[in-house]
Motif scaffolding. Structure first.
Motif, PDB file in Angstrom:
ATOM      1  N   GLU A 102       1.739  -7.290   1.342  1.00  0.00           N
ATOM      2  CA  GLU A 102       2.495  -7.079   2.535  1.00  0.00           C
ATOM      3  C   GLU A 102       1.984  -5.228   2.725  1.00  0.00           C
ATOM      4  O   GLU A 102       2.800  -4.987   3.718  1.00  0.00           O
ATOM      5  CB  GLU A 102       3.773  -7.137   2.410  1.00  0.00           C
ATOM      6  N   ARG A 103       1.367  -4.788   1.707  1.00  0.00           N
ATOM      7  CA  ARG A 103       0.810  -3.287   2.158  1.00  0.00           C
ATOM      8  C   ARG A 103      -0.218  -3.031   3.209  1.00  0.00           C
ATOM      9  O   ARG A 103      -0.814  -3.839   3.240  1.00  0.00           O
ATOM     10  CB  ARG A 103       0.670  -2.813   0.927  1.00  0.00           C
ATOM     11  N   GLU A 104      -0.272  -1.736   3.379  1.00  0.00           N
ATOM     12  CA  GLU A 104      -1.225  -1.548   4.440  1.00  0.00           C
ATOM     13  C   GLU A 104      -2.411  -1.025   3.569  1.00  0.00           C
ATOM     14  O   GLU A 104      -2.385  -0.619   2.337  1.00  0.00           O
ATOM     15  CB  GLU A 104      -0.682  -0.334   5.138  1.00  0.00           C
ATOM     16  N   ALA A 105      -3.481  -1.178   4.147  1.00  0.00           N
ATOM     17  CA  ALA A 105      -4.800  -0.818   3.647  1.00  0.00           C
ATOM     18  C   ALA A 105      -4.984   0.672   2.884  1.00  0.00           C
ATOM     19  O   ALA A 105      -5.354   0.724   1.880  1.00  0.00           O
ATOM     20  CB  ALA A 105      -6.234  -1.143   4.567  1.00  0.00           C
ATOM     21  N   ASP A 106      -4.457   1.498   3.643  1.00  0.00           N
ATOM     22  CA  ASP A 106      -4.605   2.756   3.178  1.00  0.00           C
ATOM     23  C   ASP A 106      -3.576   3.132   1.815  1.00  0.00           C
ATOM     24  O   ASP A 106      -3.559   3.885   1.056  1.00  0.00           O
ATOM     25  CB  ASP A 106      -3.959   3.857   4.110  1.00  0.00           C
ATOM     26  N   VAL A 162      -4.926  -7.211   5.008  1.00  0.00           N
ATOM     27  CA  VAL A 162      -4.567  -7.028   6.343  1.00  0.00           C
ATOM     28  C   VAL A 162      -5.120  -7.696   7.594  1.00  0.00           C
ATOM     29  O   VAL A 162      -4.337  -8.303   8.445  1.00  0.00           O
ATOM     30  CB  VAL A 162      -4.706  -5.664   6.883  1.00  0.00           C
ATOM     31  N   GLU A 166      -2.727  -9.988   9.725  1.00  0.00           N
ATOM     32  CA  GLU A 166      -2.247  -9.708  11.110  1.00  0.00           C
ATOM     33  C   GLU A 166      -3.422 -10.200  11.961  1.00  0.00           C
ATOM     34  O   GLU A 166      -3.163 -10.342  13.196  1.00  0.00           O
ATOM     35  CB  GLU A 166      -2.498  -8.182  11.125  1.00  0.00           C
ATOM     36  N   VAL A 247      -9.331   2.336   7.627  1.00  0.00           N
ATOM     37  CA  VAL A 247      -8.045   1.442   7.744  1.00  0.00           C
ATOM     38  C   VAL A 247      -7.712   1.083   9.247  1.00  0.00           C
ATOM     39  O   VAL A 247      -6.830   0.307   9.434  1.00  0.00           O
ATOM     40  CB  VAL A 247      -6.879   2.209   7.174  1.00  0.00           C
ATOM     41  N   GLU A 248      -8.138   1.646  10.158  1.00  0.00           N
ATOM     42  CA  GLU A 248      -7.828   1.595  11.569  1.00  0.00           C
ATOM     43  C   GLU A 248      -8.855   1.460  12.448  1.00  0.00           C
ATOM     44  O   GLU A 248      -9.869   2.231  12.568  1.00  0.00           O
ATOM     45  CB  GLU A 248      -6.877   2.576  12.108  1.00  0.00           C
TER      46      GLU A 248
END
Length: 495
Positions: A102-106, A162, A166, A247-248
């Motif tokens: 559930e965590r973001e890549a960064d 992610v 997503e 990451v984005e």
């Protein structure tokens, strides 16, 4: 090799020869076909129903068989297509220890890579084993294969977490065009296929080629090398923003080729990021895309050879894809309801890929597992650990790709039946022993659980004769060998 393991491999002769032959072999037909009833739990369902459930789940549990008896296979399919309405509390509960997903890549890049990939792989296995949304999970796997990303490349080990959360999972039963756009904006996909280095001065065609060859039109979809290069130009500047790690998604106009382009005969005026998005929308709506995607879905759920066995079904599905603008549920409704009804008990057999073999063994034996690394290691030996397929085409969906690596399956079958896998326990063995009474009853009990049918008398007698007298006289010793032998048989390996 220990004497016990050698004995099992002799016992697995019930399926060894047949497993490398066509699923239409007489042995397969005897083991898995025919409208024979089963008096003991779980009660048998019609052969066509069990064949359908085998395609639409990761192994039909007794509860799923009971539900299908109540509402029919068509009703069950409609319920599964409305996955968001199914309460999946058990799967959610089992995922709680794996909160890394559930965590973001960064944030993930601060963790050990093995911990992150292990959490993603374990969570994936647990969902497939315990989720009540079985068709949804199958479609998540289908799109994961279709838009394959190998976690071994660069930072994909963190970014795929992610991407799974997503991109693939939210769109698995939505519209194909939305899924394609989400994938094209995914940092994991851009890095895996090198589009983050696709710049005006030196266009990198890798992602553009795979978008047309693997994601949309198909290799025979009517595009040329010139189209590949034009799409690559349209996707220059689609890159990733660096913030400790990539990451984005970001569009960089400074490295975008802002000249006019012609793709598949259509001229595109300069429009920055918008021209790439318009090109993807055009590809998603192209007739070749509907045919390609429909053919892959028919191959996954109906037959390895859709062009031979289900050409008309593929054509109808492609037409629905076109008229509904790529509505995945609508396409599945045609393939599953019309296709399964069309073939009935004569559904062309498909050989279980390693993931299907392992999960069906766990589900149908009702094994308790925490999905820890030992199961992933077993899948790795079989050739299909989640997210590790190295090439963009994803794991193959044809029997021929998996028939030459059967020994790890047999070893897994025996280890599972003997409770030798850490974190995995089969708790129903004692109850089965208490109910079986005799060696013959034990074979019937196991066959009913795993095949939904008893073995015919010839196969049953051959299995019983394979048990040495000391084992046959002790049902507790016989149980793991009987379970492992039937797991290794063509009746279970083919679905």
């Amino acid at each position: 090799m220990s004497p016990e393991r050698r004995r099992f491999l002799q016992l697995a002769g019930l399926g060894t020869a047949g497993a490398v032959l066509s699923g239409c072999s007489p042995l397969y037909s005897r083991l898995a076909g025919g409208p024979r009833g089963l008096e003991r739990w779980p009660a048998a369902v019609p052969a066509a129903t069990f064949a359908g459930l085998n395609r639409l789940t990761y192994g039909p549990t007794p509860e799923e068989r009971e539900l299908v008896r109540e509402i029919g296979l068509a009703g069950w399919i409609e319920e599964q297509l409305a996955a968001e309405q199914i309460d999946d509390w058990e799967a959610a509960l089992r995922l709680r220890p794996h909160d890394l997903i559930e965590r973001e890549a960064d944030a993930l890049v601060d963790w050990d890579e093995a911990d992150v990939t292990g959490a993603l792989q374990q969570a994936t296995l647990l969902r497939r084993v315990y989720s009540r949304r079985q068709l949804y999970e199958l479609m998540v796997e289908f799109w994961t294969d279709h838009f394959n990303i190998a976690i071994a490349k660069e930072d994909c080990w963190a970014l795929k977490v992610v991407d799974d959360r997503e991109v693939v999972r939210p769109h698995a039963l939505g519209r194909f065009g939305d899924l394609l756009q989400a994938s094209a904006h995914s940092p994991a996909m851009l890095i895996y296929l090198d589009n983050q280095v696709n710049v005006r001065e030196w266009p990198n065609e890798n992602y553009a080629r795979e978008v047309m060859e693997l994601h949309t039109l198909g290799v025979n979809g009517g595009y040329s090398q010139d189209d590949v290069m034009e799409l690559a130009r349209m996707l220059t500047g689609w890159t990733v923003k660096e913030h400790f790690s990539w990451v984005e998604f970001t569009f960089d106009p400074d490295i975008h080729d802002d000249g006019a382009k012609i793709l598949l005969g259509r001229q595109f005026a300069p429009a920055g990021q918008g021209e790439g998005e318009a090109a993807l929308a055009m590809l998603a709506a192209h007739p070749s895309t509907g045919e390609f995607i429909s053919g892959k879905l028919v191959r996954r759920f109906i037959s390895d050879r859709p062009e031979r066995d289900a050409a008309e079904l593929t054509k109808r599905a492609a037409e629905v894809f076109r008229t509904t603008q790529g509505d995945i549920r609508a396409v599945l409704r045609v393939i599953l309801l019309d296709g399964l009804l069309q073939f009935g008990p004569h559904l062309p057999p498909k050989f279980k890929r390693p993931v299907e073999f392992v999960t069906s063994a766990l589900r149908q034996l009702q094994v308790e597992t925490d999905g820890r690394a030992v199961i992933i290691d077993e899948l790795r030996l079989m050739g299909q650990a989640p997210y590790e397929w190295p090439t963009p085409d994803g794991p193959p969906d044809m029997a021929e790709a998996w028939l030459r690596n059967l020994m790890p399956r047999w070893r897994f079958a025996l280890a599972l039946a003997r409770d030798e896998l850490a974190g995995t326990t089969w708790r129903h063995g004692p109850a089965m022993l208490a109910d079986a009474g005799t060696p013959e009853g034990l074979v019937d009990r196991v066959a009913g659980l795993l095949l939904d049918r008893p073995l015919d008398s010839g196969d049953k007698n051959r299995l019983l004769r394979s048990l040495e007298p000391d084992i046959r006289s002790d049902l507790r010793q016989a149980l793991p060998f009987v379970v492992a032998a039937i797991l290794a048989s063509p009746g279970f390996q083919w679905r």
